[in-house]
Design an enzyme around this catalytic site. Structure first.
Site: not given
Length: 519
Positions: A218, A472, A302, A332, A330
């Site tokens: 992406c 990814s 991101c 994030e 995780h």
């Protein structure tokens, strides 16, 4: 009432194994090969092998495998290792046959505990020794034999495999004492090849391959990778990266080979060095630590993750209890929780909502990890709304466009497929969600790092396979998987699209090219 007619059991594809020497044929004949396998002893050398092609064709094979002993050409190949040919060549470089299923076979053999190499095999007219080996190695071949290139035309368009066991190498040549010992050891290894060859043959079939679109990289992942590449160009190696820049082992290995150094925490980075923060974002405490260590930071977070961070700061600043829907551990999630420690609660499932405690039920906001499964997240939101009717969400969706698009595309292929293969790393949240989406739609699915992770028994009896990749995962891995599956028989490849993506993100100012350098 008459019963439905009994359908005949599918016929096991007919395998022909070409073994140059009598002892090689005896060894593979004792292996666990499919019923009806025909073993052709070709004789030693290219002339005899070429004449044996008629016998191979007359056996009417569905697949052809060449099995025997060989010499290694590289320092990596050792006596006892197994070589699976990616292609077979003559000494002059002419390619006489390709073996696209080599990675699939190699994966099966590695899971059986064998040490396996994949690469070109060259066939010569006379036993190669000394400087002749060095010259062959310089062409890129990893093993040498005398028959495989001559036997390749006999397979025609059928699936074709070459599996050779190494008995000698340039630094470990055969002597009289070693000849018998290594020969016997090599024959014993040949005897172990049966289950993998059997699985390969049973997977031979014509198939439809359905490629989900969009798939693979992406915009946020492409940006993060380019940040590291540009940092290496500007600063030279090493450039340090906290955590994996994106969750894909192939990407990380490639960047590491070019000088990126991946660390878990900043105390592993020398003071004053350049460090890149990964696409998953970091907590403010990490920024503070970087400042204390005088590190030159390049932030590859991101932009869609940064949006969630900004929302967390805004909602907690106005006094809301923020409920973050996501998965514990995780990166994030850790970064977002760190924006306001103690004032953001993690919610991992709809069942967990019942146990939540908030200071003011009238001031509750929810946010989401960007890589969640859409339907999974909606279940949690519904539970939150039941428990806290005043709960509000972000102004725009937190789950990123790429995650949603890939999930919708997987649903599209799962509607037709009997099996879905998703390319991605185990620690890639968005890749794992694609597997779960397919399984929730009732279609078997597996996450694979690369084509070698595909277990051939998954493919037995399967005629339609859907293929996707997490955001990814490099597109090249999908191409390699598609090529390998196509090598198992005639294959039609088509795309099932839910739309294209044209989004791109600007690079951080620290690595932007001057206008004069832009194309």
């Amino acid at each position: 009432m008459k019963g439905s007619p009994v359908q005949p059991a599918p016929r096991t594809p007919r395998l022909v194994v070409a073994a140059p020497l009598r002892l090689e044929g005896f060894a593979i004949g004792r292996a666990d090969l499919p019923p009806g396998t025909v073993i052709v002893r070709t004789g030693m050398g290219p002339d005899k092998a070429h004449r044996a092609n008629r016998v191979v064709r007359d056996a009417r094979p569905d697949a052809v495998a060449v099995v025997g002993l060989a010499g290694g050409l590289t320092v990596e190949t050792k006596p006892g290792d197994v070589v699976v040919a990616s292609e077979v060549r003559l000494a002059d470089g002419t390619v006489t046959g390709t073996c696209p299923t080599a990675p699939l076979l190699a994966g099966e053999l590695r899971r059986a505990g064998l040490r396996v190499h994949v690469g070109p095999v060259v066939s010569v007219a006379q036993v190669a020794v000394g400087s002749a080996r060095a010259e062959l190695a310089a062409t890129g071949a990893i093993a040498v034999d005398m028959e495989s290139a001559a036997l390749a035309p006999g397979a025609g368009t059928r699936p074709f495999a070459v599996i050779r066991v190494i008995v000698d190498t340039p630094d470990q040549p055969l002597g009289r004492i070693d000849l018998v010992r290594r020969g016997v050891a090599g024959l014993r290894t040949i005897n172990q090849l049966g289950p993998a060859i059997r699985a390969w043959v049973e997977a031979v079939s014509s198939r439809r391959l359905l490629l989900a679109e969009p798939r693979a990289f992406c915009a946020g992942v492409e940006r993060a990778i380019e940040v590291v590449e540009r940092a290496l160009e500007i600063h030279g190696a090493p450039v340090y990266v906290r955590k994996q820049i994106v969750h894909n082992t192939h990407v990380v290995a490639d960047l590491a080979s070019r000088g990126a150094v991946f660390v878990e925490e900043l105390d592993e980075v020398p003071p004053g060095a350049t460090v890149v923060f990964s696409a998953h974002g970091v907590a403010p405490a990490i920024w503070d630590e970087a400042g204390e260590r005088d590190l030159a930071v390049i932030d590859a977070t991101c932009p869609l993750v940064e949006k969630v961070h900004a929302e967390a700061r805004r909602f907690t600043a106005r006094g809301d209890t923020v409920l973050l829907i996501g998965h514990s551990g995780h990166e994030e999630v850790d970064g977002t929780l760190g924006e306001a420690p103690g004032r953001i609660q993690l919610v991992e499932s709809a069942a967990a909502v019942e146990d939540l405690e908030v200071a003011d039920p009238e001031r509750v906001t929810y946010l989401m990890q960007t890589t969640l499964a859409v339907d999974e997240a909606e279940e949690v939101v519904d539970a939150l709304r039941d428990r806290f009717p005043a709960v509000v969400g972000p102004g725009s969706a937190d789950i990123c466009y790429a995650t949603s698009n890939r999930q919708n595309a997987v649903r599209r292929v799962a509607a037709e497929a009997e099996l879905v293969l998703v390319v991605g790393s185990e620690n890639s949240s968005n890749s794992r969600r694609l597997v779960e989406v397919s399984e929730r739609d009732g279609v078997a699915a597996h996450l694979v790092e690369s084509v070698e992770d595909v277990q051939l028994d998954w493919l037995k009896g399967v005629r339609t396979v859907g293929i996707s990749a997490g955001a990814s995962a490099p597109p090249l891995l999908v191409e390699e998987l598609t090529a390998a599956l196509s090598g198992l028989g005639s294959a039609s490849v088509s795309v099932r699209s839910v739309g294209s993506e044209s989004i791109s993100f600007h690079l951080p100012k620290e690595v932007r090219r001057p206008l004069s350098e832009r194309r």
